[in-house]
Design an enzyme around this catalytic site. Sequence first.
Site, PDB file in Angstrom:
ATOM      1  CB  SER A 122      62.636   3.396  33.654  1.00  0.00           C
ATOM      2  OG  SER A 122      61.430   3.783  34.264  1.00  0.00           O
TER       3      SER A 122
HETATM    4  N1  SAH Z   1      56.946   2.860  33.431  1.00  0.00           N
HETATM    5  C1  SAH Z   1      57.137   4.046  32.606  1.00  0.00           C
HETATM    6  C2  SAH Z   1      57.955   5.137  33.257  1.00  0.00           C
HETATM    7  C3  SAH Z   1      57.215   5.748  34.373  1.00  0.00           C
HETATM    8  S1  SAH Z   1      57.647   7.382  34.836  1.00  0.00           S
HETATM    9  C4  SAH Z   1      57.710   3.671  31.244  1.00  0.00           C
HETATM   10  O1  SAH Z   1      57.951   2.486  30.988  1.00  0.00           O
HETATM   11  O2  SAH Z   1      57.876   4.578  30.411  1.00  0.00           O
HETATM   12  C5  SAH Z   1      56.539   7.485  36.211  1.00  0.00           C
HETATM   13  C6  SAH Z   1      55.106   7.671  35.838  1.00  0.00           C
HETATM   14  O3  SAH Z   1      54.364   7.573  37.054  1.00  0.00           O
HETATM   15  C7  SAH Z   1      54.789   9.026  35.240  1.00  0.00           C
HETATM   16  O4  SAH Z   1      54.215   8.886  33.989  1.00  0.00           O
HETATM   17  C8  SAH Z   1      53.817   9.645  36.247  1.00  0.00           C
HETATM   18  O5  SAH Z   1      52.783  10.409  35.654  1.00  0.00           O
HETATM   19  C9  SAH Z   1      53.253   8.416  36.919  1.00  0.00           C
HETATM   20  N2  SAH Z   1      52.655   8.649  38.243  1.00  0.00           N
HETATM   21  C10 SAH Z   1      53.145   9.392  39.282  1.00  0.00           C
HETATM   22  N3  SAH Z   1      52.279   9.365  40.319  1.00  0.00           N
HETATM   23  C11 SAH Z   1      51.229   8.587  39.931  1.00  0.00           C
HETATM   24  C12 SAH Z   1      50.015   8.180  40.564  1.00  0.00           C
HETATM   25  N4  SAH Z   1      49.687   8.559  41.790  1.00  0.00           N
HETATM   26  N5  SAH Z   1      49.191   7.380  39.869  1.00  0.00           N
HETATM   27  C13 SAH Z   1      49.473   6.985  38.619  1.00  0.00           C
HETATM   28  N6  SAH Z   1      50.604   7.331  37.966  1.00  0.00           N
HETATM   29  C14 SAH Z   1      51.467   8.129  38.619  1.00  0.00           C
END
Ligand code: SAH
Length: 222
Positions: free
Chosen positions: A70
């Site tokens: 992000s």
């Molecule tokens: N917080 C992260 C950025 C997240 S991007 C950072 O600091 O880098 C969003 C993430 O959510 C992705 O890696 C994706 O795989 C995950 N995601 C999406 N749906 C999900 C679910 N149902 N359960 C767990 N993770 C999920």
Amino acid sequence: MTQGPEDLPASELAERKMRFLFALRSRGVTDARVLTAMERIDRGLFVRNVFADRAYEDMPLPIACGQTISQPSVVGLMTQALQVSPRDTVLEIGTGSGYQAAILSQLARRVYTVDRYRRLVREAAELFRQLDLVNITPITADGSHGLPDQAPFDRIIVTAAAEDPPGPLLEQLKPGGIMVVPVGQSDAVQALIKVTRTQSGFDYEELRPVRFVPLVEGLGSE
Ligand code: SAH
């Protein structure tokens, strides 16, 4: 070879980090504890290959598995809105690069972080080990069900967009607890929502427009 932050002269790196913190402040990240945590955790370690050179810019960047790390100011504003205190147990849905979890680890007692991609969890866990962030527990799971075995949580942060705050996550929030979650369609601008659990129900506050990758059900392929 691509130039990464590790190849930069120390003075250039220091200046980029200073500008990074300045950008955070000017975009509304004013909480001293949050700023200190973001000064301590080096975003350059969480961004790889060709994008590493842009680690200190205030923009989201691609990571493995088609996901994104992000935008730092959004990380800061979400962390600030979560009002974490040192005794809190925090659940993060969406480990991604591990950056957000690493920042939370500086503010909370324990952080559980969940991603649906095994690969992302493995790579983040390796960084947590290198940085000695022993209060983070990374787990591969479908986070839309939360983590019933470790619940309830003082704070929950969802870093992928849901159409509604997922019911199991609301249930796993302690009374007095706070959840921050982007809500809306994945291909549109979403609203960042702060949910506070009261004795009798939930209060909802809309914070700002954001854009996140979608919360997807089931485990990922990698
Ligand atoms: N917080 C992260 C950025 C997240 S991007 C950072 O600091 O880098 C969003 C993430 O959510 C992705 O890696 C994706 O795989 C995950 N995601 C999406 N749906 C999900 C679910 N149902 N359960 C767990 N993770 C999920």
